[in-house]
Write an enzyme that holds these catalytic residues in place. Structure first.
Site, mmCIF file in Angstrom:
data_model
loop_
_atom_site.group_PDB
_atom_site.id
_atom_site.type_symbol
_atom_site.label_atom_id
_atom_site.label_comp_id
_atom_site.label_asym_id
_atom_site.label_seq_id
_atom_site.Cartn_x
_atom_site.Cartn_y
_atom_site.Cartn_z
ATOM 1 C CD GLU A 59 -3.150 -0.942 -0.464
ATOM 2 O OE1 GLU A 59 -2.639 0.502 -0.417
ATOM 3 O OE2 GLU A 59 -3.535 -1.571 -0.702
ATOM 4 C CE1 TYR A 83 -7.488 2.797 -0.376
ATOM 5 C CE2 TYR A 83 -4.845 3.608 -0.355
ATOM 6 C CZ TYR A 83 -5.959 3.049 -0.949
ATOM 7 O OH TYR A 83 -5.585 1.387 -1.792
ATOM 8 C CG ASP A 110 -8.671 3.164 -4.460
ATOM 9 O OD1 ASP A 110 -9.739 3.232 -5.254
ATOM 10 O OD2 ASP A 110 -7.593 1.986 -5.131
HETATM 11 N N1 ADE Z 1 -4.094 0.056 -5.173
HETATM 12 C C1 ADE Z 1 -3.936 0.351 -3.934
HETATM 13 N N2 ADE Z 1 -3.922 -1.093 -3.421
HETATM 14 C C2 ADE Z 1 -4.166 -1.970 -4.233
HETATM 15 C C3 ADE Z 1 -4.272 -3.162 -4.500
HETATM 16 N N3 ADE Z 1 -3.674 -3.879 -2.887
HETATM 17 N N4 ADE Z 1 -4.876 -3.995 -4.941
HETATM 18 C C4 ADE Z 1 -4.506 -3.815 -6.143
HETATM 19 N N5 ADE Z 1 -4.324 -2.564 -6.635
HETATM 20 C C5 ADE Z 1 -4.014 -1.645 -5.959
#
Ligand code: ADE
Length: 362
Positions: free
Chosen positions: A54, A137, A155
């Protein structure tokens, strides 16, 4: 932050069941992710992997992150290994992902978790939110994905999906809190992590910004924008604020041999230190400052037109004047010959002004 129970939504508006059924078949295989079938067998995601991914995915694409993620976990398999690493080594391994403050916070966070927290990440949004580099987030995403907390994860992809599902007319970013509430209402208690990841995958592969593949979408019948055929009109974007207009004048003094007078602009201010034509100040007034009365010296100034150039914070309209002069005028600048003028490093706005005076040469 516990979402309202899903029961408050009419059954025919709930998206979790069709979305999760789609995710069970189409989940992207990502190195930090536990597949839905492994999840069902009881495999739990490693919170270190979820956290690391993340942080890496903040403002960087999935495609770019994969190889960095693999390199980090093979070199530092646990958060305690990352904490034991030299900061310089971590920064070097991060190079290429950009935003170095994120790498510094990554290391600080690893140190804190490995030290004060005994190697275990907090399992609540609030606990995660207190760590370096973790905003609302990221806290929600880690809580949902790593610890199955029914947090509302929102997001950019999820904002787009929801603004279409509910034809949200409020432009982004003002719609964020409205979307957050709707996501909270839809998030199921049993598979919140898969629900968040399913929405991310849907946004990345089907509900794309342009030409979404609605015919393949598991939520097609539930999507208000799709039903209206207006899916590409959402999310609504705020109308750009009209920029203030500044006005001024630029003077193209040409010698008989075609050379043009250029000046170096003051070091401070817009276009600081660059070459340009003599100009007036750029004021918000439409008064004498834009006329030939503000010319650097007397000559037979003839207007050739008004050019417009948009800077970040304002639009500049310059009235352009041209005169053929002797070249003996007193003015701090230099004469750029007919042949060298086009090769001068001039800002675009100055080239536009020259083009107004010399439509055939620029
Ligand atoms: N973008 C941000 N976190 C994500 C995740 N865990 N899987 C796929 N896309 C992402």
């Amino acid at each position: 932050m516990s979402p309202a129970p899903t029961a408050s939504l009419p059954t025919n508006r709930r998206i979790a069941a069709p979305l999760l059924a789609w995710y069970d078949r189409h989940a992207r295989a990502l190195p930090w992710r536990v597949s839905p079938s492994d999840r069902r067998k009881g495999v739990r995601p490693d919170p270190y992997h979820v956290w690391l991914s993340e942080i890496m995915l903040q403002q960087t694409t999935v495609r770019a992150v994969k190889s960095y993620f693999d390199a980090f976990v093979s070199r530092w398999p646990a958060v305690t290994d990352l904490a034991a690493a030299e900061t310089d080594e971590v920064m070097k391994a991060w190079a290429g992902l950009g935003y170095y403050s994120r790498a510094r916070n990554l290391k600080k966070c690893a140190d804190h978790v490995a030290g004060e927290l005994g190697g275990a990440f907090p399992e609540t949004e609030d606990g995660l939110r207190a760590l370096p580099g973790i905003g609302p987030y990221t806290a929600a995403a880690i809580a949902a994905i790593a610890f199955n907390v029914p947090a509302a994860v929102v997001d950019g992809n999820i904002e787009r999906v929801f603004s279409r599902l509910h034809e949200i007319e409020t432009p982004l970013p003002a719609a964020k809190s409205e979307i957050g509430k709707l996501v909270g209402t839809q998030t199921p208690d049993d598979r919140p992590g898969d629900f968040a990841q399913a929405l991310m995958d849907l946004g990345a592969t089907i509900c794309t910004p342009k030409r979404p593949a609605c015919a393949l979408c598991p939520l097609e019948d539930l999507c208000e924008a799709r039903v209206s055929g207006l899916q590409e009109n959402y999310p609504v974007k705020a109308a750009k604020k009209a920029k203030p207009v500044r006005k001024g004048a630029a003077f193209v003094a040409e010698r008989k041999d075609g050379a043009v007078l250029l000046v170096k602009r003051p070091d401070k201010g817009l276009l600081g230190g660059m070459a340009g034509l003599p100009t007036t100040n750029w004021t918000v007034r439409g008064d004498g400052e834009t006329g030939p009365g503000a010319a650097p010296f007397d000559a037979e100034w003839r207007p050739t037109g008004v050019i417009s150039h948009v800077f970040t914070h304002f639009e500049l309209r310059l009235e352009v004047f041209h005169a053929v002069v002797t070249g003996r005028e007193e003015y701090p600048g230099w004469w750029s010959s007919r042949d060298s003028l086009a090769g001068e490093a001039l800002p675009t706005v100055m080239k536009k002004a020259l083009a107004s005076a010399f439509p055939d040469r620029f």
